[in-house]
Design a protein around this motif. Structure first.
Motif, PDB file in Angstrom:
ATOM      1  N   GLU A  41       9.524  -1.560  -8.682  1.00  0.00           N
ATOM      2  CA  GLU A  41       9.180  -1.664  -7.423  1.00  0.00           C
ATOM      3  C   GLU A  41       9.053  -3.051  -6.613  1.00  0.00           C
ATOM      4  OE1 GLU A  41       8.773   0.926  -5.193  1.00  0.00           O
ATOM      5  OE2 GLU A  41       9.581   2.136  -6.545  1.00  0.00           O
ATOM      6  N   LEU A  42       8.409  -3.872  -7.275  1.00  0.00           N
ATOM      7  CA  LEU A  42       8.335  -5.256  -7.242  1.00  0.00           C
ATOM      8  C   LEU A  42       9.616  -5.949  -7.262  1.00  0.00           C
ATOM      9  CD1 LEU A  42       5.300  -6.445  -9.210  1.00  0.00           C
ATOM     10  CD2 LEU A  42       5.408  -5.849  -6.764  1.00  0.00           C
ATOM     11  N   GLY A  43      10.498  -5.666  -8.019  1.00  0.00           N
ATOM     12  CA  GLY A  43      12.107  -6.178  -8.054  1.00  0.00           C
ATOM     13  C   GLY A  43      12.164  -6.891  -9.152  1.00  0.00           C
ATOM     14  N   ILE A  44      13.275  -6.866  -9.643  1.00  0.00           N
ATOM     15  CA  ILE A  44      13.597  -7.546 -11.150  1.00  0.00           C
ATOM     16  C   ILE A  44      13.994  -8.781 -10.779  1.00  0.00           C
ATOM     17  CG2 ILE A  44      15.190  -7.394 -13.049  1.00  0.00           C
ATOM     18  CD1 ILE A  44      13.358  -5.274 -13.067  1.00  0.00           C
TER      19      ILE A  44
ATOM     20  N   ALA B 146       8.158 -12.117  -1.077  1.00  0.00           N
ATOM     21  CA  ALA B 146       8.141 -12.092  -2.436  1.00  0.00           C
ATOM     22  C   ALA B 146       6.774 -11.895  -3.051  1.00  0.00           C
ATOM     23  CB  ALA B 146       8.721 -13.609  -2.697  1.00  0.00           C
ATOM     24  N   ALA B 147       6.743 -11.110  -4.043  1.00  0.00           N
ATOM     25  CA  ALA B 147       5.473 -10.711  -4.714  1.00  0.00           C
ATOM     26  C   ALA B 147       4.920 -12.190  -5.453  1.00  0.00           C
ATOM     27  CB  ALA B 147       5.938  -9.925  -5.717  1.00  0.00           C
ATOM     28  N   PRO B 148       3.615 -12.070  -5.338  1.00  0.00           N
ATOM     29  CA  PRO B 148       2.943 -13.180  -5.997  1.00  0.00           C
ATOM     30  C   PRO B 148       2.923 -13.203  -7.416  1.00  0.00           C
ATOM     31  CG  PRO B 148       1.276 -11.547  -5.055  1.00  0.00           C
ATOM     32  CD  PRO B 148       2.641 -11.336  -4.667  1.00  0.00           C
ATOM     33  N   PRO B 149       2.905 -14.129  -8.418  1.00  0.00           N
ATOM     34  CA  PRO B 149       2.973 -14.202  -9.736  1.00  0.00           C
ATOM     35  C   PRO B 149       1.677 -13.531 -10.184  1.00  0.00           C
ATOM     36  CG  PRO B 149       3.143 -16.536  -8.922  1.00  0.00           C
ATOM     37  CD  PRO B 149       3.065 -15.798  -7.660  1.00  0.00           C
ATOM     38  N   SER B 150       0.585 -13.315  -9.554  1.00  0.00           N
ATOM     39  CA  SER B 150      -0.298 -12.364  -9.932  1.00  0.00           C
ATOM     40  C   SER B 150      -0.113 -11.033 -10.207  1.00  0.00           C
ATOM     41  CB  SER B 150      -1.584 -12.767  -9.083  1.00  0.00           C
ATOM     42  OG  SER B 150      -1.270 -12.368  -7.820  1.00  0.00           O
ATOM     43  N   ALA B 151       0.928 -10.554  -9.227  1.00  0.00           N
ATOM     44  CA  ALA B 151       1.260  -9.066  -9.298  1.00  0.00           C
ATOM     45  C   ALA B 151       2.002  -8.704 -10.534  1.00  0.00           C
ATOM     46  CB  ALA B 151       2.419  -8.783  -8.109  1.00  0.00           C
ATOM     47  N   PHE B 152       2.640  -9.682 -11.247  1.00  0.00           N
ATOM     48  CA  PHE B 152       3.214  -9.307 -12.573  1.00  0.00           C
ATOM     49  C   PHE B 152       2.300  -9.451 -13.633  1.00  0.00           C
ATOM     50  CE2 PHE B 152       6.465 -11.536  -9.861  1.00  0.00           C
ATOM     51  CZ  PHE B 152       7.306 -10.432  -9.886  1.00  0.00           C
TER      52      PHE B 152
END
Length: 139
Positions: free
Chosen positions: A106-109, A124-130
């Motif tokens: 969902e966040l994107g590869i 863009a998703a923030p690094p904390s999301a990962f």
């Protein structure tokens, strides 16, 4: 175009349209040769072969032998490919993870694996999301 839309309608994930490009076009090319093979070109390709007229396309007076051979070839090829890829993918699935987790997808590869963002319209998703997904940036 039709096979690509069919995959979308059936919700089959083929990101690079590999089946429409290779599979559907290969099927059409095989069938088209069985329908449209002109006698002149058959004689040029096989000048000394007996029963050359059996290779003529259906629309050029052929008796359908070429179409039967094409259909048998396609069914055999599809069965072989399905069996081989099933074995390969089941084997890979038992050894390694083939798909990413749903939250990562969902966040994107591109963001999660390559550190880049492709679609400029989406934030863009923030690094904390990962990290919250149980993964770190160095993996």
């Amino acid at each position: 175009l039709g096979s690509s839309r069919l995959l979308e309608h059936l919700e089959i994930d083929d990101v690079v349209d590999a089946f429409p490009v290779h599979g559907a076009n290969g099927i059409w090319g095989t069938l088209a040769a069985a329908f449209f093979a002109a006698p002149f070109y058959n004689q040029q390709a096989r000048p000394f072969k007996p029963n050359n007229d059996k290779c003529d396309g259906v629309f050029y007076g052929g008796d359908g032998s070429a179409l039967v051979v094409a259909v048998v070839f396609l069914l055999t090829n599809i069965a072989w490919t399905a069996a081989t890829m099933t074995m390969v993918l089941v084997g890979l699935k038992t050894v390694i993870q083939i798909r990413e987790h749903d939250d990562i997808q969902e966040l994107g590869i591109d963001d999660s694996k390559h550190g880049g963002h492709v679609d400029v319209d989406l934030p863009a998703a923030p690094p904390s999301a990962f990290r919250s997904a149980g993964r770190d940036d160095d993996a």
